[in-house]
Design an enzyme around this catalytic site. Structure first.
Site, PDB file in Angstrom:
ATOM      1  N   ASP A  88       0.766  -1.257  -0.052  1.00  0.00           N
ATOM      2  CA  ASP A  88       0.080  -0.006  -0.053  1.00  0.00           C
ATOM      3  C   ASP A  88       0.888   1.396   0.006  1.00  0.00           C
ATOM      4  OD1 ASP A  88      -2.091  -1.677   0.332  1.00  0.00           O
ATOM      5  OD2 ASP A  88      -2.820  -1.155   2.323  1.00  0.00           O
ATOM      6  N   HIS A 240       3.786  -2.374   3.056  1.00  0.00           N
ATOM      7  CA  HIS A 240       3.740  -0.959   2.483  1.00  0.00           C
ATOM      8  C   HIS A 240       4.998  -0.998   1.848  1.00  0.00           C
ATOM      9  CE1 HIS A 240       0.826  -0.872   5.921  1.00  0.00           C
ATOM     10  NE2 HIS A 240       0.190   0.365   5.134  1.00  0.00           N
TER      11      HIS A 240
END
Length: 715
Positions: A88, A240
């Protein structure tokens, strides 16, 4: 004064300026929305949470891939020993390439949920993700919390992201990872409703089985442990590649991939993991074009924001440097002019005072009485009436003062009136005075003492605002004090004085005659004349103690007209004397010191000033209030220190300083808009006409009745 025929002032530039200001504000707003984006995920769910009110139990206890566009929700999970790594908050120019390098070394595929704004910033990284066989999904355009956003905001976030990806890759995405989400068990009712709404536009929600919380930087072992499925089960793993320091994530991947590969796990994309068709389909032409235009807009907004920030920094540095130079020069000037000079004889040779007057009935009597009452041994006053229609000449004639002559002429303009007076003058030292100006008894004497130096060709006096009781007058008073006591002292020390004000200036007659008198081809004849004197090799100096009181504009309309003429005329004079840049001596100092200074601080920076106000408005909405307040207070204190220092040099009270904060509203804007209007007028080739200021007699009020203050007329 003379009224020149002129075309109507241009108006279209005001619309263009307003449009530019709005576009700049929009650009700053766009840049603010797409920069400084946060990262991270929400609370982790283990898949066995009690269903939140409004969230079906089959969702909270099901798989992380949710299709919610049907009456009954459908969830899917990864098969055993299948891991869908998801990343992400990217793409990030530092961390996304490192993540991709690790995946390539281990022949692993993953799904990247990208932020639309960052897609526009780093399109090459998005293309690389696809080129290396990975999958892309949406993570909204500005990393917005969909559960807390309004309906229109949710729709806009998803639409903009879809278009951004389409503009870069030519494909549209269907997978959606909502920001600040984690596992299905952590879904709230608003978040579920947001996902249901997104499903209506073709999105498939992807949550996570394993949330590594790597954004918290818990350490590499903790990330590896959180990412490892239990007992051979499959999982969607949330990590992430953007939004902060992702060094631990990269290091954890280097350990996780070989460890799980040895255990028989395969790494694939979300769509491949659930054996679904490709989540990316060819984009429509409309979305590709819209996405490209949006990327250009965002890029332009980033450049505009960077340009304004650079401009503000440069302006601040220039302002501080200017103040430092002004203070140093002012101190040097004060030491020089206030130090007793031994062996220098007082200048007492005859002086002719020339007063050009056009409809100056309100102040002319006071002006003439103050001149006649001067404590100077030999003085004549020549009033040149330039075709007045209000009885100006008759007022002076009825006074019947000894040593005062009135010359009448048809209206021909101030320069012509001055030249008439110069030709009629008997003395070799000339003092030029506006018809609304009042002298103190010692003004003439103090003004001409600089002529003891034979190299001095002209001397500027110290003009003060007489009508300073109202707010507009106080602002002009501060402006005059700062201009005369800092700028003119600096010009004197640097030997590049560009202007002797029309209100009070002294000249050698021989210098004026050699130059052909006062020029009439600019609207700032005082600036034009001063520059000619300098270029002729004479020194031009400033005498602080020669004080003249003048009547400043009493309304904003009058102020606009006066400053418009001054600014336009100054630009005319600067252009006319541009060749001073190549000269030596006094002319060269004007060209290489005075003209650049005027260009930067009286033209360029005022033209950039609207951007400062736009940035201030932007700051009210997007900058921390503490930062904004500290910046404003700091700037105000700097201005107050500058004004206070100038007032102290001029032996004035500090009381008017209270009006400085209010000067930032209206007055400052009028000043820079005057520059905008003047520049546009010059560029389009218009000739500005003279605007006469309506006099109120405030300067005359300083003297009181004719017999007051010992200023009775000498007969």
């Amino acid at each position: 004064m003379a009224r020149h025929v002129a075309r109507r002032d241009p108006r279209a530039h005001w619309f263009l300026l307003l449009l530019g200001v709005l576009l700049l504000l929009a650009a700053l707003t766009v840049n603010a929305l797409v920069t400084g984006l946060a990262g991270g995920s929400g609370p982790a769910g283990d898949g066995h949470d009690v269903a939140a009110p409004g969230v079906p139990k089959e969702v909270t206890t099901g798989g992380p891939v949710l299709r919610l566009d049907r009456d009954e929700p459908v969830s899917r999970a990864m098969p055993d020993r299948t891991v869908a790594l998801t990343f992400d908050d990217g793409p990030d120019p530092r961390w996304t390439p490192q993540v991709l390098d690790v995946l390539r070394r281990h022949d692993a595929k993953a799904t990247f949920f990208v932020v639309g704004a960052r897609v526009n910033e780093h399109p090459d990284l998005v293309r690389r993700i696809l080129a290396e066989g990975h999958e892309i999904g949406s993570h909204t355009f500005t990393h917005a919390h969909l559960g807390a956003a309004s309906t229109w905001r949710r729709d806009l976030e998803l639409s903009l992201t879809r278009k951004a990806i389409a503009g870069v890759t030519g494909r549209e995405v269907t997978l959606l990872r909502p920001p600040f989400s984690s596992g299905p068990g952590a879904l709230t009712a608003p978040e579920y409703d947001a996902l249901r709404a997104a499903a209506g536009t073709g999105h498939v929600a992807v949550l996570a089985d394993r949330d590594t919380k790597d954004w918290q930087r818990p350490g590499v072992p903790a990330i590896v442990e959180a990412a490892t499925p239990q007992r051979g089960r499959g999982a969607v793993v949330l990590m992430h590649d953007g939004g902060g320091d992702r060094s631990e994530t990269v290091a954890a991947l280097e350990r996780l991939l070989p460890d799980l590969t040895r255990q028989g796990y395969r790494f694939t994309t979300v769509s491949d993991g659930i054996d679904a068709p490709s989540s990316m389909v060819p984009a429509s032409l409309d979305n590709r074009v819209s996405g490209t235009a949006m990327r250009w807009t965002q890029t332009g907004a980033r450049w505009a924001a960077g340009a304004i920030e650079t401009l503000l920094a440069v302006a601040l540095v220039l302002g501080v440097a200017r103040l430092a130079v002004q203070v140093v020069c002012a101190q040097r000037h004060v030491r020089r002019v206030r130090r007793p000079v031994r062996g220098r004889h007082a200048v007492t040779e005859p002086v002719s005072v020339i007063v050009p007057a056009y409809n100056e009935a309100a102040n002319i009597a006071a002006t003439v009485r103050s001149l006649v009452a001067s404590a100077y041994p030999t003085l004549e006053v020549i009033v040149v009436d330039d075709g007045s229609s209000d009885g100006t000449a008759e007022i002076v004639e009825r006074m019947r003062l000894r040593g005062v002559r009135v010359i009448r002429q048809a209206n021909a303009g101030k320069p012509a009136a001055l030249n008439t007076g110069i030709r009629a003058a008997r003395a070799n030292l000339l003092v030029l005075v506006d018809g609304d100006t009042v002298f103190q008894r010692d003004t003439v004497y103090r003004l001409v003492q600089g002529f003891a130096d034979p190299t001095v060709g002209a001397i500027s006096g110290n003009t003060k605002v007489a009508n300073r009781r109202r707010l507009l007058g106080r602002w002009q008073h501060l402006e005059y004090v700062i201009g005369f006591n800092l700028d003119r002292r600096m010009y004197d020390v640097l030997e590049c004085m560009p202007t002797i004000p029309g209100a009070i200036g002294a000249f050698r007659r021989e210098a004026l005659l050699a130059l052909g008198g006062v020029p009439a081809d600019t609207l700032a004849e005082d600036t034009d004349l001063t520059m000619k004197v300098l270029r002729a090799g004479w020194r031009v100096v400033y005498e602080e103690s020669a004080i003249a009181w003048t009547e400043a504009p009493a309304t904003l309309r009058q102020l606009w007209r006066q400053r418009y003429r001054w600014c336009y005329g100054t630009m005319q004079a600067m252009w006319k004397h541009r060749h001073a840049l190549r000269e030596s001596g006094a002319g060269g100092k004007l060209g290489r010191r005075g003209l650049p200074y005027l260009t930067v601080f009286q033209i360029v920076l005022p033209l950039a000033a609207p951007a400062v106000d736009v940035y201030a408005i932007y700051g009210l909405f997007f900058l921390p209030w503490t930062t904004l307040v500290l910046a404003w207070v700091g700037l105000l204190l700097l201005q107050a220190a500058t004004a206070g220092y100038a007032l102290r040099l001029d032996r004035e009270r500090l009381g008017p300083l209270w009006s400085l904060p209010f000067q930032q509203v209206v007055y400052r804007q009028v000043m820079y808009l005057v520059v905008v209007q003047s520049v546009v007028t010059a560029l389009v080739g218009n000739r500005l006409r003279w605007h006469r200021m309506v006099r109120t007699g405030d300067a005359a009020a300083l003297l009181g009745p004719p017999a007051d203050n010992g200023l009775a007329a000498r007969r």
